[in-house]
Design a protein around this motif. Sequence first.
Motif, mmCIF file in Angstrom:
data_model
loop_
_atom_site.group_PDB
_atom_site.id
_atom_site.type_symbol
_atom_site.label_atom_id
_atom_site.label_comp_id
_atom_site.label_asym_id
_atom_site.label_seq_id
_atom_site.Cartn_x
_atom_site.Cartn_y
_atom_site.Cartn_z
ATOM 1 N N MET A 52 18.903 78.204 -62.508
ATOM 2 C CA MET A 52 19.296 77.102 -63.227
ATOM 3 C C MET A 52 18.750 76.787 -64.398
ATOM 4 N N GLY A 53 19.338 76.500 -65.744
ATOM 5 C CA GLY A 53 18.742 76.141 -66.887
ATOM 6 C C GLY A 53 19.884 75.582 -67.825
ATOM 7 N N ILE A 54 19.589 75.895 -69.060
ATOM 8 C CA ILE A 54 20.331 75.497 -70.428
ATOM 9 C C ILE A 54 20.595 76.898 -71.158
ATOM 10 N N GLN A 55 21.973 76.736 -71.846
ATOM 11 C CA GLN A 55 22.366 77.857 -72.508
ATOM 12 C C GLN A 55 22.947 77.648 -73.842
ATOM 13 N N GLU A 56 22.720 78.378 -74.970
ATOM 14 C CA GLU A 56 23.553 78.103 -75.997
ATOM 15 C C GLU A 56 24.459 79.200 -76.235
ATOM 16 N N LEU A 57 25.891 78.756 -76.085
ATOM 17 C CA LEU A 57 26.858 79.837 -76.015
ATOM 18 C C LEU A 57 27.115 80.452 -77.376
ATOM 19 N N TYR A 58 28.035 81.670 -77.355
ATOM 20 C CA TYR A 58 28.466 82.389 -78.573
ATOM 21 C C TYR A 58 28.714 81.353 -79.463
ATOM 22 N N ASP A 59 29.422 80.317 -79.106
ATOM 23 C CA ASP A 59 30.181 79.551 -80.245
ATOM 24 C C ASP A 59 28.975 78.328 -80.936
ATOM 25 N N GLY A 60 27.896 78.334 -80.174
ATOM 26 C CA GLY A 60 26.895 77.392 -80.409
ATOM 27 C C GLY A 60 27.070 76.171 -79.578
ATOM 28 N N LYS A 61 28.086 76.140 -78.708
ATOM 29 C CA LYS A 61 28.118 75.019 -77.596
ATOM 30 C C LYS A 61 27.090 75.005 -76.766
ATOM 31 N N LYS A 62 26.556 74.025 -76.211
ATOM 32 C CA LYS A 62 25.536 74.099 -75.393
ATOM 33 C C LYS A 62 25.906 73.544 -73.893
ATOM 34 N N VAL A 63 25.415 74.059 -72.790
ATOM 35 C CA VAL A 63 25.676 73.746 -71.369
ATOM 36 C C VAL A 63 24.523 73.808 -70.512
ATOM 37 N N VAL A 64 24.623 73.089 -69.362
ATOM 38 C CA VAL A 64 23.773 73.358 -68.358
ATOM 39 C C VAL A 64 24.504 74.281 -67.426
ATOM 40 N N ILE A 65 23.704 75.187 -66.923
ATOM 41 C CA ILE A 65 24.242 76.182 -65.718
ATOM 42 C C ILE A 65 23.513 76.047 -64.674
ATOM 43 N N PHE A 66 24.204 76.470 -63.573
ATOM 44 C CA PHE A 66 23.576 76.595 -62.116
ATOM 45 C C PHE A 66 24.409 77.674 -61.357
ATOM 46 N N SER A 67 23.934 78.576 -60.844
ATOM 47 C CA SER A 67 24.704 79.553 -60.241
ATOM 48 C C SER A 67 23.862 80.108 -58.929
ATOM 49 N N VAL A 68 24.428 80.541 -58.003
ATOM 50 C CA VAL A 68 24.167 81.014 -56.754
ATOM 51 C C VAL A 68 24.825 82.371 -56.401
ATOM 52 N N TRP A 69 24.149 83.511 -56.035
ATOM 53 C CA TRP A 69 24.856 84.847 -55.832
ATOM 54 C C TRP A 69 25.246 84.928 -54.376
ATOM 55 N N ASP A 70 26.417 85.591 -54.175
ATOM 56 C CA ASP A 70 26.630 86.127 -52.832
ATOM 57 C C ASP A 70 25.807 86.868 -52.310
ATOM 58 N N ASN A 71 25.887 86.997 -50.783
ATOM 59 C CA ASN A 71 25.105 87.674 -50.129
ATOM 60 C C ASN A 71 25.039 89.242 -50.539
ATOM 61 N N THR A 126 18.585 74.941 -44.672
ATOM 62 C CA THR A 126 19.431 76.104 -43.901
ATOM 63 C C THR A 126 20.268 75.381 -43.032
ATOM 64 N N ASP A 127 21.483 76.178 -42.642
ATOM 65 C CA ASP A 127 22.535 75.796 -41.896
ATOM 66 C C ASP A 127 22.694 77.151 -41.130
ATOM 67 N N GLY A 128 22.033 77.397 -40.057
ATOM 68 C CA GLY A 128 22.178 78.686 -39.295
ATOM 69 C C GLY A 128 21.823 79.818 -40.185
ATOM 70 N N THR A 129 22.627 81.068 -40.387
ATOM 71 C CA THR A 129 22.212 82.016 -41.361
ATOM 72 C C THR A 129 22.589 81.709 -42.913
ATOM 73 N N TRP A 130 23.229 80.310 -43.029
ATOM 74 C CA TRP A 130 23.511 80.097 -44.647
ATOM 75 C C TRP A 130 22.617 79.229 -45.023
ATOM 76 N N THR A 131 22.274 79.222 -46.307
ATOM 77 C CA THR A 131 21.442 78.343 -46.963
ATOM 78 C C THR A 131 22.125 77.536 -47.972
ATOM 79 N N ALA A 132 22.030 76.202 -48.090
ATOM 80 C CA ALA A 132 22.669 75.414 -48.958
ATOM 81 C C ALA A 132 21.649 75.091 -50.027
ATOM 82 N N TYR A 133 21.877 75.205 -51.465
ATOM 83 C CA TYR A 133 21.222 75.021 -52.737
ATOM 84 C C TYR A 133 21.702 73.781 -53.650
ATOM 85 N N SER A 134 21.147 72.963 -53.785
ATOM 86 C CA SER A 134 21.553 71.656 -54.563
ATOM 87 C C SER A 134 21.001 71.734 -55.820
ATOM 88 N N GLY A 135 21.713 71.677 -56.832
ATOM 89 C CA GLY A 135 21.034 71.746 -58.179
ATOM 90 C C GLY A 135 21.262 70.604 -59.006
#
Length: 246
Positions: A52-71, A126-135
């Motif tokens: 998670m963090g902040i980005q400056e995109l190709y066009d100069g627009k700015k965003v917050v990003i939060f991502s989680v990978w698949d297993n 954790t929820d069994g074998t899953w984990t919930a991540y809150s950003g």
Amino acid sequence: MADRCVEPNAARSVHLRYRVPDHATSAQNTVSVSLSQTGTYFCAINFRCGYMGIQELYDGKKVVIFSVWDNKTDDDPEIDRQAKATYQGQGVDIQRFGGEGTGLRCLLPYDWALNEKTIFRVDSETDGTWTAYSGHYFDQRKNEWFHIATLKTLTQGKLICDCVAFVEDFRRDGKSFHEKRKACFSDFKYLADDQWKGCDNVRFTADPTTVLNINAGCEENGNLFLETGGDTCNCDTPLNETVKTK
């Protein structure tokens, strides 16, 4: 004869590595960008299964990003490996992504300013074998925390573990190698055993390319910084060494 001095297409990715125990349930870090370029990502918290963090995109627009990978580890076709969204904040766009792994990516327009501090926090449960991540990030405009999303993924019950802050040039057009980027990181802490704890031992690393226009160090105010690209000089912290604090 091939030219052995061909410049990279992109500025080298640089990292600060924080030691966090396996049983930590939350982590928090603050990022402040002092010099940006289009196509740059400033990651405040890269945890076991996301970032998670902040980005400056190709066009100069700015965003917050939060991502989680698949297993990534279980190739059993009968097992659902895809990350799931269980909460989506207002105005947040959640999409599937590919490339360097696959998963769910949350984008939120946020016109962050240079030298403005943005605090990020990730909580895990954790929820069994899953984990919930809150950003979450702290919205300076509204003076309040904003819950970006909760994304869960198959982890076999693992939580956050060691964390990384980094600066990455994803424009990769050859020109971006000549452009300097710099960000400061402060007040990193993690929650373990019901106590928030700091991290004094932070190591400076970078991607496998060999150019040395990269740097990391500690400013007079105690903030750690990462710098890459352009005329950056590796004059404060040798690569793979611990950043010395003031």
